[in-house]
Design an enzyme around this catalytic site. Structure first.
Site, PDB file in Angstrom:
ATOM      1  N   ASP A 110     -35.385 -79.859  66.687  1.00  0.00           N
ATOM      2  CA  ASP A 110     -34.684 -78.489  67.466  1.00  0.00           C
ATOM      3  C   ASP A 110     -34.834 -77.816  66.097  1.00  0.00           C
ATOM      4  OD1 ASP A 110     -32.426 -76.878  66.840  1.00  0.00           O
ATOM      5  OD2 ASP A 110     -31.527 -77.727  67.812  1.00  0.00           O
TER       6      ASP A 110
ATOM      7  N   GLU B  95     -32.040 -87.143  67.280  1.00  0.00           N
ATOM      8  CA  GLU B  95     -31.939 -85.652  66.036  1.00  0.00           C
ATOM      9  C   GLU B  95     -31.589 -85.753  65.128  1.00  0.00           C
ATOM     10  OE1 GLU B  95     -29.707 -82.972  68.744  1.00  0.00           O
ATOM     11  OE2 GLU B  95     -30.619 -81.162  67.509  1.00  0.00           O
TER      12      GLU B  95
ATOM     13  N   ASP C 156     -28.104 -71.041  65.477  1.00  0.00           N
ATOM     14  CA  ASP C 156     -28.092 -71.210  67.223  1.00  0.00           C
ATOM     15  C   ASP C 156     -27.857 -69.470  67.600  1.00  0.00           C
ATOM     16  OD1 ASP C 156     -28.148 -74.370  67.875  1.00  0.00           O
ATOM     17  OD2 ASP C 156     -26.693 -73.907  67.118  1.00  0.00           O
TER      18      ASP C 156
ATOM     19  N   ASP D   9     -31.847 -74.991  73.201  1.00  0.00           N
ATOM     20  CA  ASP D   9     -30.591 -75.443  72.461  1.00  0.00           C
ATOM     21  C   ASP D   9     -28.822 -74.300  71.881  1.00  0.00           C
ATOM     22  OD1 ASP D   9     -27.819 -76.539  71.215  1.00  0.00           O
ATOM     23  OD2 ASP D   9     -29.244 -77.931  69.799  1.00  0.00           O
TER      24      ASP D   9
ATOM     25  N   TRP E  11     -27.453 -87.361  69.416  1.00  0.00           N
ATOM     26  CA  TRP E  11     -27.223 -86.914  68.307  1.00  0.00           C
ATOM     27  C   TRP E  11     -26.038 -86.678  67.774  1.00  0.00           C
ATOM     28  CZ3 TRP E  11     -24.062 -82.064  66.849  1.00  0.00           C
ATOM     29  CH2 TRP E  11     -23.663 -81.929  64.966  1.00  0.00           C
TER      30      TRP E  11
END
Ligand code: RNT
Ligand code: ZN
Length: 411
Positions: free
Chosen positions: A252, A219, A289, A319, A180
Site C-alpha cells: 500500500d 498487508e 488516502d 485504495d 489487513w
C-alpha cells in the site's frame, strides 16, 4: 486515428517503441477498483463508526447508502474509465437482507448478488476480510491475547476465504483476497513478541486450508491513528511471513515512512514471493488516502514493475477514500492516473537505457530518462480513451456533473 497520435506513434517508433503494442498491453492492464471510495468505507452492516486507525475525512454529499446505489456509482465510474476492470469488495459490503449477520456468520450466500452482478458486468471480484468497525475490533483482533476474540476473527477470516474462493470459481479467475488487520498499541507496550506470535499462529490457522480459486495477500503498515506506538503486522513481519509461506505481500503506497520508496520494494520482494498486490493511494503527510494522481512515487512504482518484466505478477488494487470530493470523480481521476503511470512505464525505452547503463554511460541514461518525460504520451492515452469509447481528457467532467445533479444529489 488522431493527428496527435500519428505523430506520437512516429516519435516513439524512432525510439524503438511500438505504441500499438503498448496500447494492447494497456488494454490488458486491469485495475481492481475498491468499492469503498463510494461510501467512505461505511459498508452495509450498520451505521457504526469507521475504526481501526483509518479515517475518511470530508462530507461531500451523495455517498452510496445501499447496494443499488453503490453498483450504480461503480458502473458510472467504470463508464468513464477506459479498459475493463475488477471490483474489490470488503466483507461489510455483503447483502445481508436487513438481518444482523455477524462477521463469524458470513458466507458465500451473502455475496450471491455480487457474483451475479460480476457476471452480468464482466467485472471479476476481489475481496477483503473486515476486522475494523466492529465491537470486537478493539486494538487487537487476530493477535488478541483473549482466545475468544482471536477465534472470532480467525473464523471471520476463514469464512472470507470461502467467499473469495466462491467468487473466483464464479468468475473462472482467482479472486485476490487481502488480509489487513489494524492490530497495534497506542502507547508503550512490552508484549510485542507475544502479539506477533499470536498473529502468526492465527494466520497459520486461517491459511491451513488450500483453496483453488483464491489467492491470499497480507498487508502491513507503519501505524494507525490511535495505534501510533506499535503495529503488530509490520512490514518485516509480513515480508517474512509471505516469503516463508508463499503468500502475496500487499504494497500500500501510503504505508511507508515518508521518504521510503514503495517502488524499490518491487525488485526486492519479487525475488522471494510469487506475486505482489498493490494498494495504490496517495499519502499526504500520513496514510491519508487521498485520491491517486500521476505523481512521482506512482510513476516510479509502475516503472519498476515493467522494468522487472513483472507485469503479470502484480495485482493492481486502488485504495483511497476521500470523503471531501465527488466520489465518482475520485474513481475516475485515480483510475485514469494509475493507467497513465502504467502507460508511461510501458513507453519507456528501457532496452536502450539499460544498454547504456551497463556500458557505464550515465549521461545517456539520464538523457533518455529526462527526454521521456516530455514525449507525447498524452496523445497515446487520448487515443486509448478514444478507442475505448470513453471521453477524452476533462470531457468526463460533464458526465460526472450530470450524474451528480440527477442522481447523487437526490440521495
Ligand atoms: C488500511 C489499509 C487497508 C484499508 C482497506 C479499507 O490502512 O490500507 O487496506 O484501507 O482495507
Ligand atoms: Zn491498503
Amino acid at each position: 486515428m488522431s493527428k496527435a497520435y500519428e505523430i506520437a506513434r512516429e516519435r516513439y517508433a524512432a525510439l524503438g517503441i511500438d505504441t500499438e503494442k503498448v496500447l494492447d498491453q494497456l488494454q490488458n492492464f486491469h485495475l481492481s477498483m475498491h468499492c469503498w471510495q463510494a461510501d467512505d468505507v461505511a459498508g452495509f452492516e450498520s451505521a457504526g463508526d469507521l475504526t481501526g486507525g483509518i479515517q475518511a475525512t470530508g462530507n461531500y454529499p451523495g455517498k452510496a447508502r445501499n447496494v443499488e446505489e453503490l453498483r450504480s456509482d461503480i458502473l458510472k465510474a467504470k463508464s468513464l474509465i477506459p479498459g475493463t476492470h475488477r471490483l474489490n469488495l470488503h466483507e461489510i459490503y455483503g447483502e445481508f437482507g436487513g438481518k444482523k449477520v455477524d462477521r463469524d456468520q458470513v458466507g458465500p450466500e451473502h455475496f450471491e448478488g455480487w457474483m451475479q452482478w460480476s457476471r452480468e458486468h464482466n467485472t471479476p471480484l476481489d475481496f477483503n476480510s473486515t476486522s475494523f468497525s466492529h465491537p470486537k475490533s478493539g486494538n487487537l483482533s487476530l493477535s488478541n491475547p483473549d482466545k475468544g476474540i482471536r477465534d472470532f476473527w480467525i473464523e471471520h477470516t476463514k469464512r472470507c476465504r470461502d467467499i473469495a474462493d466462491a467468487m473466483g470459481k464464479n468468475q473462472g479467475d482467482p479472486c485476490i483476497m487481502n488480509v489487513w488487520v489494524h492490530d497495534g498499541c497506542k502507547d508503550l507496550s512490552v508484549n510485542h513478541y507475544m502479539y506477533r506470535s499470536l498473529l502468526k499462529d492465527s494466520l497459520d490457522q486461517i491459511f491451513a486450508e488450500k483453496k483453488t480459486w483464491m489467492k491470499d495477500c497480507i498487508e502491513g503498515k507503519v501505524f494507525g491513528i490511535g495505534l501510533e506506538s506499535f503495529t503488530v503486522g509490520s512490514h518485516d513481519f509480513y515480508t517474512a511471513y509471505a516469503a516463508a509461506n508463499g503468500k502475496i505481500p500487499t504494497i500500500d503506497t501510503g504505508h511507508y515512512h515518508p521518504t521510503e520508496s514503495p517502488a524499490d520494494k518491487v525488485s526486492a520482494l519479487l525475488q522471494f514471493v510469487p506475486e505482489l498486490m498493490l494498494h495504490v493511494s496517495r499519502p499526504v503527510r500520513w496514510d491519508s488516502d487521498h485520491v491517486t494522481i500521476m505523481d512521482d512515487p506512482t510513476l516510479e512504482l509502475f516503472a519498476e514493475i515493467v522494468r522487472a518484466g513483472a507485469l503479470d505478477r502484480v495485482h493492481y488494487g486502488l485504495d483511497y477514500f476521500d470523503g471531501a470530493i465527488n466520489r465518482i470523480g475520485a474513481y475516475v481521476i485515480g483510475s485514469r492516473a494509475a493507467q497513465k503511470c502504467m502507460l508511461r512505464a510501458l513507453l519507456e525505452p528501457t532496452a536502450t537505457i539499460s544498454k547504456y547503463e551497463i556500458e557505464g554511460r550515465t549521461a545517456e541514461v539520464l538523457t533518455y530518462l529526462e527526454e521521456a518525460k516530455a514525449m507525447p504520451w498524452g496523445a497515446v492515452y487520448d487515443e486509448f480513451c478514444e478507442r475505448n469509447g470513453v471521453p477524452v481528457g476533462e470531457a468526463y467532467l460533464k458526465e460526472i456533473a450530470d450524474y451528480e445533479k440527477n442522481v447523487t444529489l437526490k440521495r
